[in-house]
Design an enzyme around this catalytic site. Structure first.
Site, PDB file in Angstrom:
ATOM      1  CD  GLU A   1      32.540  70.414  25.883  1.00 24.37           C
ATOM      2  OE1 GLU A   1      32.306  71.605  26.163  1.00 24.37           O
ATOM      3  OE2 GLU A   1      31.772  69.685  25.231  1.00 24.37           O
ATOM      4  CG  ASP A   2      36.063  66.584  27.545  1.00 28.58           C
ATOM      5  OD1 ASP A   2      35.049  66.902  26.890  1.00 28.58           O
ATOM      6  OD2 ASP A   2      37.223  66.633  27.090  1.00 28.58           O
TER       7      ASP A   2
END
Ligand code: MN
Length: 758
Positions: A76-77
C-alpha cells in the site's frame, strides 16, 4: 524501537523451529521499503509494522504471520508489489500481505449499503486465512494505542470503527484481552468524560478494596487448598468500557457494579474445576441465576469456564471464573491459541507451501467455524443489507443496529426503543422528539427497535421529554438527559410561580417587585441566586412574606397580627389570604373554612391577583386532580404539596375536604386559556344507562360526535336493568362538558348523568 535480534529472540522463545533467516530478511526488507517515511508521532514508519509483529509474538504466532505483519503496509505505502513479495518470501506470505492490503482502505462506518459491502469484503479477505484477521487486529491495536498522534477530527471515526467492527471481531475470535483493550481505547476517544469518570472511580475503588480482595483471596485459597486442589487465584480488574456498557445495558449504577469482586481460579484439570465449584458453593451461598457451565456448553468463540457468584466471607458479592490452564489460554488467545497448538502437534511443517493452508483449514475451533459460516452466507447471494443484518446479528449479540435516514449507523443495546435512538443521535433530538417513523411508518416512540430499522425522529421545538420516559428507556444517556431536562423544567416552572407570587405580594403593599430587590437580600434568604430563590418561593419553602420582610424590614404586616392572634399555621399565608380575599372571607379564621362557605363564594370571581393557570403544558408546575379534574369555566383552587406540582381542583370537589386543616396549602388560581392555542382537559362523568345491547355504543357515539375524547370507561355497577359507568373524557371547557351531559341525558338509553367530583 525493537532491534532485529530482539524480535527473532521473542519468536524463538516460543517457536524453536522458527526460520530466523526469513525473519531477518523481512525485517531488513520492510525497514528499507519504508525508508525515511514517518508516522504521525514523528517516529520512523517502520516502528509500526515492527510493533504489530511484536503484538503477534505475544500471541505466539507462526513465522508467516510475523513476516506478514512486518510487510503488511509495504504494498500500500511503498513501491513493493505482490509479485516481489511472492518472489522474496513465497506465495503464502504474499497472499497474507495482499489480503491485508485489500482491507486496508475499507471504510466501515460509512453509509449502510457501502458499509455492508465493505464488511463483506473484510470478511471475505479474512476468511481466506484467519491470520489476515490476526494481523489486521494487531495492526488496529497498535494504531489505537498511538491514536493520540492522529489529527483529532480523524480519531472519532477510527475509534467508532474499532468499537463497532474490530473489537467484536476480536471477541468473536475469542481474543478476550484484545477485545477489552480495543474497547477501552475506543471508549476513551468517543466518550472522554465518561471514560475519565469511570476510570477515576475504578482507581479509587481499587485502593479501597485492596484489603477486601486480599481477604477474599485468602479465604478462597484456604478452602480450595484444604481439599488438596492446586489452584492459582487472582483478582480480576474491571475495565472501564465493560463497566460502562453494563451500566448502559442493565441500567445499574456504578455503586451496584463496584460492590462486586471478581476472581479467577485456574486449576489443573476439568475435574478440579467442578470440585472447586462444589467447595465454593458449600462454603458460601450462591446467588441464584448466576451459575453458568461453559465447560459442558462452550461459547461460540470456544470460551470455556465455570461462572458463579456467591456471597463471600464478608457478604460481598464474589464473582468467580473457574477454568483450567488450557481453557485460560484459549480465553486469552482465542483462535491464535489453536494456531499454535496445531503448530506444536505438527512441528515439522515448514511455512511457505500449501500444507499450511490445509492445516489452518482444519483448525478445530468454533470461532473459526463461526467465521466460515459468516462467509458461507455471502455465497447465498443476499443483498448487502440483508447480509449486514445477518452478520451484525451474529457479531453483536447484545446490540441492535439502526440507521438514520442519512445512513448513519446507531448501535443500541438490545431492547432499546426509538427514544433511546433519538438520544443516541443527539441530546436535542431526544429532548425535542414528538414521534417517529420506523422504516417509513409512523410508530410510537416507545417501539422496540430491531436490527436494520431505519428510524426517523420527528421533532418540535421547545419540547420537554415526559418524565415517564425515564423508566421506558434502556440507555444511560437517554435516562440522564431526560432526568436533566425534567429537573430544569421543574425548576423553571417553580421559579415562574415564585415570581408571580412575589409580584402579587409586593403589589399588595403597593410596591413593585424587581429582581434587583431580590438579589440584594439573597444572602439573608440563604439563596445563592435569583432563580433558586424564586424557585424556593414557588415551592413554598420560603414564604413570600419572608421576602417582603427581608426587603422592607420596617414594613409591618397587619396580617402578621392576624396570624399571631389566631395561631394558625402560615407556611404559605400568601396563598391562603389571597384565596380568602378572593372569596370575601376576610375574617374567617384559617383552618376553619368550610366547604359550604367556599360554595357560597363560588359565584364570586377569583381575585385579580390569582395565579393564572394555562393548562398542563403552560409554564407552571400544574397537575389536575386525579379523579375528575377541573375544566375551564369551573371555579378552581390550587393545592400546593411540597415538592410536587400544584394540584388543581374544582372548588366544589369533595376531595378538598382533606385539605381543610391545611390552609397554608391553598393557592388562589384562575384560568388563563389562550384562545389561539386551546387544550383539552380531563373530566369524569358518571352515566346510568339501560342494560341493553348497543347502549354503550350509543353513548360513545354521542360523545364522539361532540368532539370529545374518551380516555377510559369503567363499569361501576351492573344490574339486570341498569348499568352504571364512569367515563373519563377530555373536553375543551365547562360549556363543552355541559353540552355533552345534556345530550346524553336526552338519549333514550340513558337514565341519568352526573359529574364525578365536579
Ligand atoms: Mn498498519
Amino acid at each position: 524501537m525493537m532491534r532485529q535480534y530482539e524480535l527473532v529472540e521473542r519468536v524463538a522463545r516460543y517457536n524453536p523451529h522458527t526460520d530466523e533467516h526469513l525473519l531477518n530478511r523481512a525485517y531488513v526488507y520492510a525497514m528499507k521499503a519504508h525508508g525515511s517515511q514517518t508516522r504521525a508521532s514523528g517516529d520512523p514508519y517502520f516502528s509500526h509494522p515492527l510493533e504489530v509483529a511484536a503484538i503477534l509474538t505475544n500471541l505466539r504466532l507462526d513465522d508467516a504471520t510475523i513476516v506478514a505483519a512486518l510487510l503488511h503496509d509495504t504494498i500500500e505505502d511503498t513501491d513493493t508489489t505482490r509479485d516481489e513479495i511472492d518472489r522474496l518470501f513465497g506465495p503464502e506470505i504474499g497472499a497474507l500481505v495482499e489480503g491485508l492490503t485489500k482491507i486496508k482502505k475499507l471504510d466501515l462506518v460509512s453509509k449502510r449499503a457501502a458499509q455492508a459491502e465493505n464488511l463483506r469484503k473484510l470478511l471475505l479477505a479474512i476468511a481466506d486465512d484467519v491470520r489476515v484477521l490476526l494481523v489486521k487486529l494487531a495492526d488496529r491495536l497498535h494504531n489505537m494505542r498511538t491514536l493520540q498522534y492522529v489529527p483529532e477530527d480523524k480519531r472519532a471515526r477510527i475509534a467508532e470503527e474499532t468499537l463497532d467492527i474490530y473489537a467484536p471481531l476480536a471477541g468473536g475470535m475469542g481474543m478476550h484481552w484484545m477485545r477489552e483493550e480495543l474497547e477501552d481505547l475506543a471508549f476513551q476517544v468517543l466518550q472522554p468524560d465518561a471514560y475519565r469518570v469511570i476510570s477515576t472511580q475504578l482507581a479509587e475503588r481499587r485502593d479501597e478494596s485492596a484489603k477486601v480482595i486480599s481477604e477474599i483471596a485468602l479465604a478462597l485459597r484456604e478452602k480450595i487448598g484444604a481439599a488438596g486442589i492446586q489452584a492459582e487465584i487472582s483478582g480480576r480488574e474491571k475495565r472501564p468500557y465493560s463497566v460502562w456498557s453494563k451500566m448502559e445495558r442493565k441500567a445499574v449504577s456504578f455503586e451496584q457494579l463496584s460492590d462486586i469482586y471478581a476472581f479467577r481460579v485456574i486449576v489443573e484439570n476439568v475435574a478440579d474445576c467442578y470440585r472447586t465449584l462444589g467447595i465454593v458453593h458449600m462454603t458460601w451461598s450462591m446467588v441464584p441465576g448466576r451459575f453458568k457451565d461453559y465447560i459442558s456448553t462452550p461459547k461460540q468463540n470456544d470460551y470455556r469456564s465455570l461462572h458463579t457468584t456467591v456471597l463471600g466471607p464478608g457478604h460481598q458479592r464474589v464473582e468467580l471464573q473457574v477454568r483450567t490452564r488450557e481453557m485460560h489460554e484459549i480465553a486469552e488467545y482465542g483462535v491464535a491459541a489453536h494456531v499454535i497448538y496445531k503448530e506444536n502437534v505438527s512441528d515439522s511443517v515448514k511455512s511457505g507451501n500449501g500444507v499450511r493452508k490445509d492445516r489452518l483449514a482444519s483448525i478445530d475451533s468454533n470461532a473459526y467455524r463461526w467465521l466460515k459460516q459468516l462467509v458461507d452466507m455471502l455465497a447465498e447471494g443476499d443483498t448487502p443489507e440483508e447480509f449486514l443484518e445477518h452478520t451484525k446479528l451474529q457479531l453483536y449479540q447484545d446490540q441492535v443496529f439502526c440507521f438514520t435516514p442519512k445512513g448513519r449507523v446507531i448501535s443500541l443495546p438490545r431492547g432499546a426503543n426509538a427514544i433511546d435512538f433519538a438520544y443516541a443521535v443527539h441530546t436535542d433530538v431526544g429532548n425535542n422528539a414528538i414521534g417517529c417513523k420506523i422504516n417509513g411508518r409512523l410508530e410510537p416512540l416507545i417501539s422496540q427497535l430491531s436490527n436494520g430499522d431505519e428510524v426517523e425522529v420527528l421533532t418540535a421545538k421547545n419540547q420537554v421529554p415526559p418524565a415517564a420516559w425515564e423508566s421506558l428507556v434502556m440507555t444511560g444517556k437517554a435516562r440522564q438527559s431526560i432526568r436533566r431536562a425534567a429537573r430544569t423544567q421543574i425548576r423553571t416552572q417553580y421559579a415562574g410561580l415564585g415570581r408571580k407570587m412575589l409580584e402579587r405580594s409586593f403589589a399588595r403593599i403597593s410596591r413593585t417587585y424587581s429582581d434587583e430587590k431580590l438579589t440584594a437580600v439573597l444572602a439573608r434568604l440563604g439563596q445563592s441566586n435569583v432563580e433558586d430563590a424564586l424557585s424556593a418561593v414557588g415551592r413554598g419553602e420560603i414564604p413570600a412574606s419572608d421576602v417582603i420582610k427581608a426587603v422592607y424590614p420596617d414594613h409591618r404586616d397587619e396580617r402578621a397580627r392576624d396570624k399571631a392572634s389566631t395561631g394558625g399555621t402560615t407556611r404559605n399565608e400568601e396563598g391562603w389570604f389571597g384565596l380568602r380575599r378572593a372569596m370575601g372571607l376576610k375574617f374567617r379564621l384559617p383552618g376553619r373554612a368550610s366547604r359550604e362557605s367556599k360554595l357560597a363564594a363560588e359565584k364570586s370571581e377569583a381575585g385579580p391577583g390569582a395565579i393564572p393557570i394555562r393548562g398542563l403544558h403552560g409554564d407552571l408546575p400544574v397537575q389536575f386532580a386525579p379523579k375528575g379534574g377541573a375544566v375551564p369555566g369551573d371555579r378552581i383552587v390550587g393545592i400546593m404539596m411540597p415538592g410536587e406540582a400544584i394540584t388543581i381542583y374544582p372548588i366544589q370537589s369533595p376531595e378538598l375536604k382533606q385539605f381543610d386543616e391545611h390552609p397554608e396549602r391553598w393557592l388562589d388560581v384562575r384560568w388563563d386559556i389562550d384562545p389561539d392555542d386551546p387544550e383539552r382537559f380531563p373530566a369524569v362523568i358518571a352515566v346510568r344507562a339501560l342494560n341493553e345491547p348497543g347502549s354503550l355504543a350509543e353513548i360513545a357515539q354521542i360523545i364522539g360526535e361532540q368532539d370529545a375524547n374518551i380516555d377510559t370507561v369503567t363499569m361501576t355497577m351492573r344490574a339486570p336493568d341498569f348499568t352504571e359507568m364512569e367515563i373519563a373524557l377530555e373536553v375543551w371547557d365547562l360549556k363543552h362538558l355541559n353540552r355533552i351531559m345534556a345530550l346524553l341525558r336526552s338519549a333514550a338509553v340513558v337514565n341519568a348523568v352526573w359529574r364525578v367530583n365536579g
